[in-house]
Design a protein around this motif. Structure first.
Motif, PDB file in Angstrom:
ATOM      1  N   HIS A 183     -36.384  14.928  27.238  1.00 52.69           N
ATOM      2  CA  HIS A 183     -35.424  14.985  28.392  1.00 52.69           C
ATOM      3  C   HIS A 183     -34.630  13.636  28.435  1.00 52.69           C
ATOM      4  CE1 HIS A 183     -37.925  18.374  29.476  1.00 52.69           C
ATOM      5  NE2 HIS A 183     -36.928  18.888  30.137  1.00 52.69           N
ATOM      6  N   TYR A 184     -34.895  12.656  27.420  1.00 52.93           N
ATOM      7  CA  TYR A 184     -34.112  11.531  27.700  1.00 52.93           C
ATOM      8  C   TYR A 184     -32.651  11.454  27.630  1.00 52.93           C
ATOM      9  CZ  TYR A 184     -33.334  11.795  22.570  1.00 52.93           C
ATOM     10  OH  TYR A 184     -32.879  12.450  21.421  1.00 52.93           O
ATOM     11  N   GLU A 185     -32.303  12.607  26.992  1.00 52.48           N
ATOM     12  CA  GLU A 185     -30.567  12.625  27.022  1.00 52.48           C
ATOM     13  C   GLU A 185     -30.073  13.186  28.511  1.00 52.48           C
ATOM     14  OE1 GLU A 185     -32.562  14.953  25.843  1.00 52.48           O
ATOM     15  OE2 GLU A 185     -31.812  16.939  26.067  1.00 52.48           O
ATOM     16  N   GLU A 186     -31.007  13.426  29.428  1.00 57.81           N
ATOM     17  CA  GLU A 186     -30.609  13.940  30.554  1.00 57.81           C
ATOM     18  C   GLU A 186     -30.571  12.797  31.824  1.00 57.81           C
ATOM     19  OE1 GLU A 186     -33.287  17.263  31.664  1.00 57.81           O
ATOM     20  OE2 GLU A 186     -32.801  18.054  29.628  1.00 57.81           O
ATOM     21  N   ASP A 187     -29.950  12.962  33.074  1.00 61.16           N
ATOM     22  CA  ASP A 187     -29.907  12.020  34.019  1.00 61.16           C
ATOM     23  C   ASP A 187     -31.434  12.313  34.778  1.00 61.16           C
ATOM     24  OD1 ASP A 187     -28.127  11.638  37.028  1.00 61.16           O
ATOM     25  OD2 ASP A 187     -29.427  10.371  35.744  1.00 61.16           O
ATOM     26  N   ILE A 188     -32.339  11.319  34.219  1.00 61.81           N
ATOM     27  CA  ILE A 188     -33.607  11.238  34.816  1.00 61.81           C
ATOM     28  C   ILE A 188     -33.829  10.277  36.026  1.00 61.81           C
ATOM     29  CG2 ILE A 188     -36.051  10.851  34.460  1.00 61.81           C
ATOM     30  CD1 ILE A 188     -35.351  11.726  31.571  1.00 61.81           C
ATOM     31  N   SER A 189     -34.249  11.095  37.001  1.00 56.97           N
ATOM     32  CA  SER A 189     -34.779  10.265  38.295  1.00 56.97           C
ATOM     33  C   SER A 189     -36.148  10.042  38.445  1.00 56.97           C
ATOM     34  CB  SER A 189     -33.937  10.938  39.690  1.00 56.97           C
ATOM     35  OG  SER A 189     -34.647  10.422  40.766  1.00 56.97           O
ATOM     36  N   ILE A 190     -36.630   8.867  38.581  1.00 56.04           N
ATOM     37  CA  ILE A 190     -38.279   8.548  38.637  1.00 56.04           C
ATOM     38  C   ILE A 190     -38.747   9.319  39.708  1.00 56.04           C
ATOM     39  CG2 ILE A 190     -39.990   6.745  38.712  1.00 56.04           C
ATOM     40  CD1 ILE A 190     -38.446   7.077  36.059  1.00 56.04           C
ATOM     41  N   GLU A 192     -37.387  12.248  41.175  1.00 54.31           N
ATOM     42  CA  GLU A 192     -37.639  13.573  40.847  1.00 54.31           C
ATOM     43  C   GLU A 192     -38.711  13.861  39.846  1.00 54.31           C
ATOM     44  OE1 GLU A 192     -32.783  14.628  41.253  1.00 54.31           O
ATOM     45  OE2 GLU A 192     -33.903  14.726  39.085  1.00 54.31           O
ATOM     46  N   VAL A 193     -38.981  12.999  38.904  1.00 52.42           N
ATOM     47  CA  VAL A 193     -40.223  13.298  38.202  1.00 52.42           C
ATOM     48  C   VAL A 193     -41.498  13.098  38.831  1.00 52.42           C
ATOM     49  CG1 VAL A 193     -41.526  12.077  36.153  1.00 52.42           C
ATOM     50  CG2 VAL A 193     -39.022  12.384  35.869  1.00 52.42           C
ATOM     51  N   ALA A 194     -41.251  12.154  39.789  1.00 50.52           N
ATOM     52  CA  ALA A 194     -42.680  11.982  40.618  1.00 50.52           C
ATOM     53  C   ALA A 194     -43.113  13.186  41.450  1.00 50.52           C
ATOM     54  CB  ALA A 194     -42.429  10.720  41.619  1.00 50.52           C
ATOM     55  N   ASP A 195     -41.969  13.846  41.980  1.00 49.50           N
ATOM     56  CA  ASP A 195     -42.090  15.051  42.648  1.00 49.50           C
ATOM     57  C   ASP A 195     -42.454  16.237  41.634  1.00 49.50           C
ATOM     58  OD1 ASP A 195     -39.244  14.677  45.052  1.00 49.50           O
ATOM     59  OD2 ASP A 195     -41.386  14.016  44.962  1.00 49.50           O
ATOM     60  N   MET A 196     -42.120  16.389  40.549  1.00 47.43           N
ATOM     61  CA  MET A 196     -42.280  17.414  39.503  1.00 47.43           C
ATOM     62  C   MET A 196     -43.613  17.124  39.010  1.00 47.43           C
ATOM     63  SD  MET A 196     -40.820  17.730  35.596  1.00 47.43           S
ATOM     64  CE  MET A 196     -39.109  17.742  36.252  1.00 47.43           C
ATOM     65  N   PHE A 197     -44.521  16.284  39.327  1.00 50.98           N
ATOM     66  CA  PHE A 197     -45.845  15.899  38.367  1.00 50.98           C
ATOM     67  C   PHE A 197     -46.830  15.603  39.745  1.00 50.98           C
ATOM     68  CE2 PHE A 197     -43.339  15.289  34.717  1.00 50.98           C
ATOM     69  CZ  PHE A 197     -44.162  15.952  33.917  1.00 50.98           C
ATOM     70  N   ASP A 198     -46.102  15.723  41.201  1.00 46.02           N
ATOM     71  CA  ASP A 198     -46.987  15.494  42.061  1.00 46.02           C
ATOM     72  C   ASP A 198     -47.506  14.197  42.051  1.00 46.02           C
ATOM     73  OD1 ASP A 198     -49.627  17.046  43.929  1.00 46.02           O
ATOM     74  OD2 ASP A 198     -47.901  16.096  44.762  1.00 46.02           O
ATOM     75  N   ILE A 199     -46.901  13.078  41.892  1.00 45.99           N
ATOM     76  CA  ILE A 199     -47.428  11.508  41.824  1.00 45.99           C
ATOM     77  C   ILE A 199     -46.465  10.865  42.614  1.00 45.99           C
ATOM     78  CG2 ILE A 199     -48.302   9.690  40.437  1.00 45.99           C
ATOM     79  CD1 ILE A 199     -48.178  11.641  37.788  1.00 45.99           C
ATOM     80  N   GLU A 244     -23.613   9.412  25.370  1.00 47.06           N
ATOM     81  CA  GLU A 244     -24.136  10.620  26.050  1.00 47.06           C
ATOM     82  C   GLU A 244     -25.143  11.123  25.279  1.00 47.06           C
ATOM     83  OE1 GLU A 244     -20.826  13.269  26.123  1.00 47.06           O
ATOM     84  OE2 GLU A 244     -19.548  11.908  27.216  1.00 47.06           O
ATOM     85  N   ALA A 245     -25.334  11.217  23.951  1.00 45.07           N
ATOM     86  CA  ALA A 245     -26.581  11.846  23.526  1.00 45.07           C
ATOM     87  C   ALA A 245     -27.883  11.123  23.898  1.00 45.07           C
ATOM     88  CB  ALA A 245     -26.513  11.665  21.786  1.00 45.07           C
ATOM     89  N   VAL A 246     -27.777   9.861  24.217  1.00 45.17           N
ATOM     90  CA  VAL A 246     -29.194   9.278  24.830  1.00 45.17           C
ATOM     91  C   VAL A 246     -29.355   9.023  26.215  1.00 45.17           C
ATOM     92  CG1 VAL A 246     -29.449   8.263  22.524  1.00 45.17           C
ATOM     93  CG2 VAL A 246     -28.352   7.015  24.399  1.00 45.17           C
ATOM     94  N   GLY A 247     -28.370   9.788  27.040  1.00 45.74           N
ATOM     95  CA  GLY A 247     -28.654   9.754  28.411  1.00 45.74           C
ATOM     96  C   GLY A 247     -27.656   8.969  29.225  1.00 45.74           C
ATOM     97  N   TYR A 248     -26.773   8.229  28.443  1.00 49.60           N
ATOM     98  CA  TYR A 248     -25.673   7.343  29.304  1.00 49.60           C
ATOM     99  C   TYR A 248     -24.432   7.915  29.194  1.00 49.60           C
ATOM    100  CZ  TYR A 248     -29.598   3.792  28.833  1.00 49.60           C
ATOM    101  OH  TYR A 248     -30.767   3.177  29.079  1.00 49.60           O
ATOM    102  N   GLN A 249     -23.807   8.233  30.356  1.00 47.04           N
ATOM    103  CA  GLN A 249     -22.705   8.744  30.432  1.00 47.04           C
ATOM    104  C   GLN A 249     -21.438   7.777  30.455  1.00 47.04           C
ATOM    105  OE1 GLN A 249     -22.171  12.252  30.525  1.00 47.04           O
ATOM    106  NE2 GLN A 249     -24.327  11.996  30.367  1.00 47.04           N
ATOM    107  N   ASP A 250     -21.752   6.476  30.831  1.00 44.83           N
ATOM    108  CA  ASP A 250     -20.934   5.503  31.053  1.00 44.83           C
ATOM    109  C   ASP A 250     -21.194   4.499  29.514  1.00 44.83           C
ATOM    110  OD1 ASP A 250     -19.915   2.794  33.317  1.00 44.83           O
ATOM    111  OD2 ASP A 250     -19.428   2.975  31.143  1.00 44.83           O
ATOM    112  N   SER A 251     -20.376   4.697  28.485  1.00 42.72           N
ATOM    113  CA  SER A 251     -20.434   3.951  27.332  1.00 42.72           C
ATOM    114  C   SER A 251     -20.599   2.471  27.377  1.00 42.72           C
ATOM    115  CB  SER A 251     -19.396   4.456  26.275  1.00 42.72           C
ATOM    116  OG  SER A 251     -18.030   4.212  26.547  1.00 42.72           O
TER     117      SER A 251
END
Length: 275
Positions: A183-190, A192-199, A244-251
């Protein structure tokens, strides 16, 4: 928040209780599907065993991230079910059992939901498939074999849960790494990841530095830049498209991050390395 249970308590529960296999079934949900308005079985406990893919399986509103590589969920009776699949079809089995007798302190456990992290998923899936196959046969010998296979399945689950305690930290980090890698190409929030994996977020930072020597953000950044290097070398995409392909909207921000890590700009890197 995922609910877990101590492995020692789980082992004692099944070791001291009299239980009986009831039934099993398999189901497949297509990718991008949301399944609701169902409940778990009446007066039975059960295991949700993933056979393929990943899904978000909620019981009474509590979400579980069920991965066919390492996660099983126990469910109690009459619980509301909601299932959400992701980018691939999800196949799972449900194995129901009935408690004939249990110690007072464990009588309520059959009606609780909780996740079980294990390290021998392939073995458990093989036994589950044996159980599903025999469950179709009506003869008495097959019914006897079902009892044996169910106990083998239970033994395998408890063994995997016990063994996972020794590499639980690595399992947690591996799950998050796999998520970053897909999911590296997406806007990843740590968070949200913490909530997803309950950590806890601070726990993620501690685990990552313990296993990889990097913070989660630093690891994700370096992984994204490594992917950008591949695209700069082997593709004709523009810098903006690669960003954009690697997750940065601002070039422009992407270029700063890239130069900070590589000491050269993306265009300079491409000029020096493009085949």
């Amino acid at each position: 928040m995922n609910v877990t249970i101590k492995t020692s308590e789980l082992i004692e529960y099944f070791a001291t209780s009299t239980i009986q296999f009831q039934n099993a079934f398999k189901s497949t949900l297509p990718s991008g599907k949301i399944d609701t308005n169902r409940k778990t079985a009446f007066q039975l406990g059960g295991f949700i065993i993933p056979l393929k893919g990943v899904a978000r399986f909620s019981l009474n509103g509590v979400p579980y991230h069920i991965d066919a590589r390492n996660t099983i969920v126990h469910a109690g009776e009459g619980m509301d079910i909601k299932i959400k699949t992701y980018e691939e079809d999800w196949t799972y089995a449900v194995v129901h059992y009935q408690v004939i007798h249990a110690k007072d302190e464990f009588k309520s456990l059959v009606n609780k939901h909780f996740s079980i992290e294990i390290d021998n998923m392939h073995e458990i899936q093989e036994i589950t498939n044996q159980l599903l196959s025999k469950n179709m046969n009506p003869d008495y010998f097959s019914q006897f074999e079902l009892k044996v296979i169910f106990m083998n399945l239970l033994q395998s689950i408890l063994t995997g849960a016990r063994n996972s305690q020794y590499n639980f930290t690595l399992q947690q980090v591996t799950q998050i790494l796999n998520y970053f890698h897909t999911h590296y190409e997406e806007d990843i929030s740590i968070s949200e990841v913490a909530d997803m994996f309950d950590i806890d977020r601070r726990r993620i930072a501690y685990l990552f530095e313990k296993v990889t020597g990097l913070t989660p953000i630093r690891y994700l950044t370096k992984y994204r830049i490594s992917k950008a290097k591949e695209l700069l070398t082997a593709s004709e995409l523009t810098i903006s498209e690669i960003s954009e392909a690697v997750g940065y909207q601002d070039s422009f921000y992407f270029s700063r991050v890239f130069k900070n890590l590589t000491k050269v700009s993306p265009s300079q890197f491409r000029k020096a390395h493009q085949r």
